[in-house]
Design an enzyme around this catalytic site. Sequence first.
Site, PDB file in Angstrom:
ATOM      1  N   MET A  18       0.981  -1.227   0.074  1.00 39.40           N
ATOM      2  CA  MET A  18       0.064   0.051   0.063  1.00 39.40           C
ATOM      3  C   MET A  18       0.723   1.202  -0.089  1.00 39.40           C
ATOM      4  SD  MET A  18      -3.486  -0.902   2.073  1.00 39.40           S
ATOM      5  CE  MET A  18      -3.046  -0.553   3.530  1.00 39.40           C
TER       6      MET A  18
ATOM      7  N   HIS B 243       8.966   1.083   3.479  1.00 39.96           N
ATOM      8  CA  HIS B 243      10.272   1.192   4.724  1.00 39.96           C
ATOM      9  C   HIS B 243      11.218  -0.113   4.237  1.00 39.96           C
ATOM     10  CE1 HIS B 243       7.858  -2.004   6.366  1.00 39.96           C
ATOM     11  NE2 HIS B 243       6.698  -1.249   6.609  1.00 39.96           N
TER      12      HIS B 243
ATOM     13  N   HIS C 241       9.534  -3.415   3.529  1.00 43.89           N
ATOM     14  CA  HIS C 241       8.996  -3.737   2.228  1.00 43.89           C
ATOM     15  C   HIS C 241      10.327  -3.778   1.119  1.00 43.89           C
ATOM     16  CE1 HIS C 241       5.683  -1.044   3.550  1.00 43.89           C
ATOM     17  NE2 HIS C 241       4.987  -1.914   3.154  1.00 43.89           N
TER      18      HIS C 241
ATOM     19  N   GLN D 246     -10.507  -2.815   1.786  1.00 39.97           N
ATOM     20  CA  GLN D 246     -10.008  -3.405   3.310  1.00 39.97           C
ATOM     21  C   GLN D 246     -10.029  -2.467   4.514  1.00 39.97           C
ATOM     22  OE1 GLN D 246      -6.075  -4.173   1.202  1.00 39.97           O
ATOM     23  NE2 GLN D 246      -5.293  -3.871   3.221  1.00 39.97           N
TER      24      GLN D 246
ATOM     25  N   GLY E 284       4.653 -10.787   3.777  1.00 43.13           N
ATOM     26  CA  GLY E 284       5.167 -10.578   4.854  1.00 43.13           C
ATOM     27  C   GLY E 284       4.622 -11.571   6.267  1.00 43.13           C
ATOM     28  N   GLN E 285       5.595 -12.180   6.960  1.00 45.40           N
ATOM     29  CA  GLN E 285       4.955 -12.943   8.121  1.00 45.40           C
ATOM     30  C   GLN E 285       4.406 -12.010   9.026  1.00 45.40           C
ATOM     31  OE1 GLN E 285       7.996 -15.466  10.259  1.00 45.40           O
ATOM     32  NE2 GLN E 285       6.876 -14.926  12.042  1.00 45.40           N
TER      33      GLN E 285
ATOM     34  N   GLN F  26      -3.183 -12.589   7.390  1.00 48.02           N
ATOM     35  CA  GLN F  26      -3.205 -12.152   5.884  1.00 48.02           C
ATOM     36  C   GLN F  26      -2.751 -13.113   5.024  1.00 48.02           C
ATOM     37  OE1 GLN F  26      -3.003  -8.231   4.006  1.00 48.02           O
ATOM     38  NE2 GLN F  26      -1.056  -8.604   3.978  1.00 48.02           N
TER      39      GLN F  26
ATOM     40  N   SER G  90       4.248   0.795   8.391  1.00 58.28           N
ATOM     41  CA  SER G  90       3.973   2.167   7.974  1.00 58.28           C
ATOM     42  C   SER G  90       3.216   2.745   8.958  1.00 58.28           C
ATOM     43  CB  SER G  90       3.298   2.161   6.624  1.00 58.28           C
ATOM     44  OG  SER G  90       3.758   1.464   5.571  1.00 58.28           O
TER      45      SER G  90
HETATM   46  O1  PAF Z   1      -0.200  -5.875   3.338  1.00 60.15           O
HETATM   47  C1  PAF Z   1      -0.788  -5.001   2.675  1.00 60.15           C
HETATM   48  O2  PAF Z   1      -0.081  -3.918   2.705  1.00 60.15           O
HETATM   49  C2  PAF Z   1      -2.079  -5.072   2.184  1.00 60.15           C
HETATM   50  O3  PAF Z   1      -2.988  -5.619   2.993  1.00 60.15           O
HETATM   51  C3  PAF Z   1      -2.212  -5.558   0.582  1.00 60.15           C
HETATM   52  C4  PAF Z   1      -1.566  -7.317   0.685  1.00 60.15           C
HETATM   53  C5  PAF Z   1      -1.145  -4.940  -0.242  1.00 60.15           C
HETATM   54  C6  PAF Z   1      -3.283  -5.560  -0.013  1.00 60.15           C
HETATM   55  O4  PAF Z   1      -3.907  -4.189  -0.045  1.00 60.15           O
END
Ligand code: PAF
Length: 293
Positions: A30, A34, A37, A61, A148-149, A154, A187
């Site tokens: 999103m 940082h 990512h 979301q 990411g873990q 998710q 973030s």
């Molecule tokens: O983890 C995230 O940053 C978000 O949930 C994702 C997977 C990019 C979906 O919008």
Amino acid sequence: MPIIHHRIKELRAAVKPYRSQQRVALVPTMGNLHDGHLELVRLAKQHADIVIVSIFVNPTQFGVGEDFDSYPRTLDDDVAKLATVEADYVFAPSIDEMYPVLPPPTLIRAGTITDQLCGQSRPGHFDGVGIVVSKLFNIIQPDIAIFGQKDYQQLAIIKQLVRDLSYPIDIVTAPIVRAVDGLALSSRNQYLSSAERKIAPVLHQELQCLAQQFVDRKHIEQGSDILIAEAGKRITAAGFVIDYLEVKTDQLESLLNNDTAESQTEAQDLIILVAAALGRARLLDNQLVTVNQ
Ligand code: PAF
């Protein structure tokens, strides 16, 4: 510099020539990138020839009253950071491009896995993640995607999505990246005041403390609930409002079945998961534990 595309059609045309000969990786984000990512991109480069980073603050979301409007949008900085790790493409669509109709009438339901952990306090959140990730998978058709873990639930939901919708995509898990004091990078850490930032590593410290106790199976059998309650008290005393602090067996199936540590007598490895608010910031963390047999 990575090449930026804002339109689905343009990105598809750009990626198409690679598809037959080269492996394509997707790193969904999103934005407001940082070091965590950037680690996802580095990992993607180890597994694929072409790395595409999506940057999209996904409205479906976010719940009512959540931080969709204030979520930091920093595309120029993000692209500059991605250049340092040699990402190939950035896909940064507008909301209209991703959702011709909002909310979309076609839904992805993650199901009972969302009856727990973050799903309980963020109803609909994972359905929104499910639809945006499905769309990104369909648009980009990557060979692999990196998650990411830190966002463990998710990750489980994405694995469920890939299984249930038969996506031919390998999901690669990236370890949590931490600041030197142990705070998991996010973030949302920038919502912390400087006083809160000093307190924030308590979350990781308490997870580590629990993990050390749970390494010994005896402690789990004696009752993980008491140890968790004690850690919870210390986290609350530090200034957090806990959403959940739970132990699960580290398996997708156990999350799907809502198992607890005690319900798995032959338990394999464990994962301790926490979500807690500190001021404006809702922080997530988790810690894997290898239990001595
Ligand atoms: O983890 C995230 O940053 C978000 O949930 C994702 C997977 C990019 C979906 O919008």
